[in-house]
Scaffold this active site. Structure first.
Site, PDB file in Angstrom:
ATOM      1  CG  ASP B  27       4.706  -2.812  -4.032  1.00  0.00           C
ATOM      2  OD1 ASP B  27       4.620  -4.053  -3.891  1.00  0.00           O
ATOM      3  OD2 ASP B  27       3.823  -2.127  -4.578  1.00  0.00           O
ATOM      4  CE  LYS B  88       3.784 -10.435  -3.793  1.00  0.00           C
ATOM      5  NZ  LYS B  88       3.417  -8.991  -3.877  1.00  0.00           N
ATOM      6  CD  GLU B 185       1.581  -6.455  -1.434  1.00  0.00           C
ATOM      7  OE1 GLU B 185       0.489  -6.633  -1.989  1.00  0.00           O
ATOM      8  OE2 GLU B 185       2.597  -7.100  -1.725  1.00  0.00           O
ATOM      9  CG  ASP B 207      -3.358  -4.321  -2.587  1.00  0.00           C
ATOM     10  OD1 ASP B 207      -3.188  -4.261  -3.817  1.00  0.00           O
ATOM     11  OD2 ASP B 207      -2.428  -4.424  -1.770  1.00  0.00           O
TER      12      ASP B 207
END
Lengths: 175, 619
Positions: B27, B88, B185, B207
């Site tokens: 992850d 990211k 994800e 999420d």
């Protein structure tokens, strides 16, 4: 759409070729083919095999999508009978139907922003879609292809209208 | 090799004596990253010596030392300035996309792609920084599993577009990892709940991570995980809550200019502490640069409610796309560290009209799902068959006359998907056509993301409108796109395949790879040799069993003889150290046997169509 005229999606999914479709049979057939051909089943394979699995599952996805939606399923049924459903001749649509379509489109424009009114229009269009669908199915059953094609174009118009009503309702949600 | 085991699709491809393969799920988060591994359907996250699973997604560079990943405390200010966090957010983005303050310096890259980051170790691409994080996590995996990894599954936000997915894949390549799959994800989280908690039905996966928000509506049923619709915001997360508090402090303080990057970091740290304190307390003191104040829950809510409402609007849209209402859902699953926030839980529960599920640690659930799937994909089958059907989050299309975007593949299409559209020339004698590939939902090209431009040349001169240029979009199971174009009316065909590679060009990647390989040249050579040998033997073994099964039925005697001859030649070369020759012969054998494989696959699909498998037919 040229490939769909040669490849029978009902056959691909192992389903009987028919206007009405058993949704759960479609789901079962789709999932069973997907689990056999999904690229994840070939994660360790070489690039060529994976590319091929990607092509196969793309085809299966397209078949599923085409058969699931009534309008694209109708188009596919016509294509299988050698009829090019995308080509619309002006004389094929009766003026009364076109006139009604124009009225409904004006109604849609006028009712943008009014959720309840949009809902009512939606119900009216859905009703008309259902009756038109029945006429289409009967025409196809007796292989009256030019009649079936005429009804198909009506379904196309109605389907687009349904879509636009839905989009208008979605816009209201965003505010 | 699966190429030749196609007669039993969906069945175990691994023999009982095959050694267990090493695979992990990663992850790769905005604020924290995790690595997990699975065995027999049970997954666990891998921890460091102090028992910590979360690795802060921070890479600290220095001029003299190797990069350090996950440092929480800095020895000195130089460390801090060269510590790159939240990289990211820069993946697959250009500088103009970044409209918020960063504690480090960016510079436009020469080719107009992703910006370069100034560090003590030089100017680095976000892809290189991500690769360093991946290397660190992979190393943890290798230590835990006792050897080199055979494959990894890396998760990406469902709402990541093409450019962001490509950048992630490039980072993995740079880190020398074999990516089995890029997994969304929320889908990974659903796998964890489905396999571990036996969750079934129609569920919403909500999420909210440190830097991204995703929502997916999924159907879970007997090992089939199907995404129906997805939405989100690739630049909204818990970090924005901290930023909102920090900006409030600056406003209260009457600051006229932005603090420098050191002070900004410090302010964000205090904002985060205040946010956590409000979980239990009604109010909390906060101070910064001589200013002292109190942050109450009410003020905090007024700062973050708008952000949470943005996530709920995305939920609404996803329900709408799926033609569903909150009542149609069987469960709401919370994923991501930011869902620990009581305010988030409260508002999500109110919106959906039920208490959300969070029985698996929201920080760990994505890595756990990724590990479970990695274990299956690498070939460690243990009986549980899973099928993951994902979708593309944003529509893909092409620019048409008048600066309009014409959609070719609509959002929420199940992948893999292929779709073709025909275009034509608009000038007499036109011999080339330029194509602009786009992603997004808006009508105008300028409002969509530009993925790639390419030109189709060699169209035979014809009158305007006579040429037929067929443009094909193909999206694979990772959500990565390939576009090809071809002129079909003339016998002469021209076609081109383009991979959107926003930011990084193939040459850039090659150069970076060279840099990272330089140190361990010899190791790499040996590793590459081993891989080629193994690959060669796998081909031989697979071909042998394929020949045994279908060689008689599908090949002529001559074809069989040729294949066997090539196979024996490869077998003897594979015993040498001549990596290049092994590769050449492996490729040649592979090419030669393609046609055979295709025949087998066609025979296979004919059987599948008839609802039977080959083994039924043989009897």
């Amino acid at each position: 759409m040229s490939s769909s005229s040669t490849l029978n999606y009902f056959e691909l999914l192992g389903l009987p070729e028919s206007v009405e479709l058993d949704r759960s049979a479609l789901e079962r057939a789709y999932q069973s083919l997907q689990s056999q051909w999904h690229p994840d089943q070939f994660a360790g394979a070489d690039a060529t095999t994976r590319a091929r699995a990607v092509q196969q599952t793309s085809l299966i996805n397209d078949a599923y999508r085409t058969l699931r939606e009534p309008v694209s399923r109708a188009a596919h049924l016509l294509a299988l009978r050698g009829i090019e459903p995308d080509r619309l001749e002006q004389r094929e649509l009766d003026p009364a139907f076109l006139f009604e379509q124009m009225e409904w489109r004006e109604e849609l424009e006028a009712k943008r922003g009014n959720e309840a009114a949009l809902g009512q229009l939606g119900v009216k269009v859905d009703e008309r879609f259902k009756t038109t669908w029945r006429v289409f199915a009967e025409a196809l059953a007796k292989e009256a292809l030019s009649e079936a094609k005429r009804e198909f174009h009506k379904l196309q118009f109605l389907g687009r209208l349904q879509y636009e009503i839905n989009e208008a309702e979605a816009l209201l949600l965003d505010d | 090799m699966a190429l030749f085991t196609i007669s039993e699709p969906g069945q175990s491809k691994l023999r009982a004596h095959a050694p267990r393969k090493r695979a992990v799920g990663i992850d790769l988060g905005t604020t924290n990253s995790l690595v997990a591994t699975a065995r027999e359907g049970k997954a666990e996250v891998l921890r460091d010596a102090e028992g910590r699973a979360l690795v802060p997604s921070i890479v600290t560079y220095s001029a003299t030392q190797a990069p350090r990943v996950g440092l929480r405390d800095y020895a000195d200010a130089a460390d801090e300035r060269s510590s790159i966090a939240s990289v990211k957010r820069l993946m697959g983005r250009s500088r103009s996309d970044i409209n918020y303050q960063l504690p480090y310096t960016l510079e436009d890259s020469p080719n107009g792609g992703m910006p370069l980051i100034h560090t003590a170790a030089g100017k680095l691409s976000p892809v290189q920084v991500s690769a360093d994080i991946l290397r660190h996590l992979a190393k943890r995996g290798e230590e835990a599993l006792g050897g080199e990894l055979d494959g990894v599954v890396i998760t990406v936000p469902a709402y990541f577009d093409e450019a962001q997915r490509e950048a992630t894949r490039d980072a993995a390549r740079l880190a020398g990892l074999k990516v089995l799959r890029l997994l969304s994800e929320p889908t990974a989280a659903a796998v964890a709940y489905g396999l571990d908690k036996k969750l079934e039905g129609t569920v919403i996966i909500y999420d909210l991570g440190g830097g991204t928000f995703d929502v997916s509506l999924m159907q879970l049923q007997q090992g089939v995980f199907r995404v129906i619709a997805t939405g989100g915001d690739a630049a909204l997360g818990g970090d924005d809550f901290d930023r909102a508090i920090a900006n409030w402090v600056l406003e209260q303080q009457g600051a006229t200019e932005r603090p420098d990057s050191h002070d900004w970091r410090e302010l964000l740290r205090r904002a985060r502490a205040a946010k956590h304190a409000l979980t239990d307390a009604e109010e909390t003191p906060i101070e910064f640069a001589g200013w002292q104040g109190v942050l109450t829950r009410a003020t905090y809510y007024s700062l973050v409610d708008a952000l949470i409402d943005t996530t709920l609007r995305a939920c609404k849209r996803v329900l709408r796309d799926a033609r569903m209402k909150p009542e149609d859902l069987s469960d709401i699953v919370l994923v991501g560290g930011a869902t620990r926030s009581p305010r988030v839980r409260e508002k999500v529960a109110a919106f959906f009209g039920r208490e959300p599920l969070c029985s698996i640690d929201p920080d760990e659930v994505v890595a756990i799902g990724a590990a479970l799937q990695a274990d299956v994909l690498v070939g460690n089958k243990y009986g549980a068959e899973t099928l993951l059907l994902d979708v593309i989050p944003l529509s893909l299309g092409i620019e048409t006359m008048g600066g309009l975007m014409e959609k070719i593949i609509p959002r929420n299409s199940t992948i893999p998907v292929a779709r073709a559209q025909e275009f034509t020339t608009y000038k007499d004698g036109q011999t080339a056509m330029s194509l602009h590939v786009l992603q997004g939902e808006r009508e105008l090209v300028q409002d969509c993301r530009s993925l790639a431009r390419f030109e189709l040349k060699g169209i035979p001169p014809m009158v305007a409108g006579a040429a037929r240029v067929k443009v094909t979009f193909q999206v694979d199971a990772d959500g990565l796109l390939e576009v090809s174009a071809e002129e079909t009316t003339s016998g002469q065909k021209a076609s081109i395949v383009v991979k959107p590679s926003f930011g990084l060009q193939e040459d850039d990647i090659a150069e970076m790879l060279k840099q990272s390989y330089a140190k361990a040249e010899e190791d790499k050579r040996l590793r590459s040799l081993r891989e080629k040998q193994v690959e060669a033997l796998r081909h031989i073994e697979a071909l042998e069993s394929a020949l045994e099964a279908d060689g008689e039925a599908l090949l002529s005697a001559e074809e069989r003889k040729e294949l066997v001859g090539m196979m024996e030649e490869l077998r003897s070369v594979a015993a040498t150290e001549d990596a290049d020759r092994i590769e050449i012969l492996t490729n040649r054998l592979n090419e030669r046997s393609l046609d055979f494989a295709a025949r087998r696959m066609d025979a296979g699909i004919r059987q599948a169509l008839a609802g039977r498998r080959l083994d039924d037919v043989d009897q």
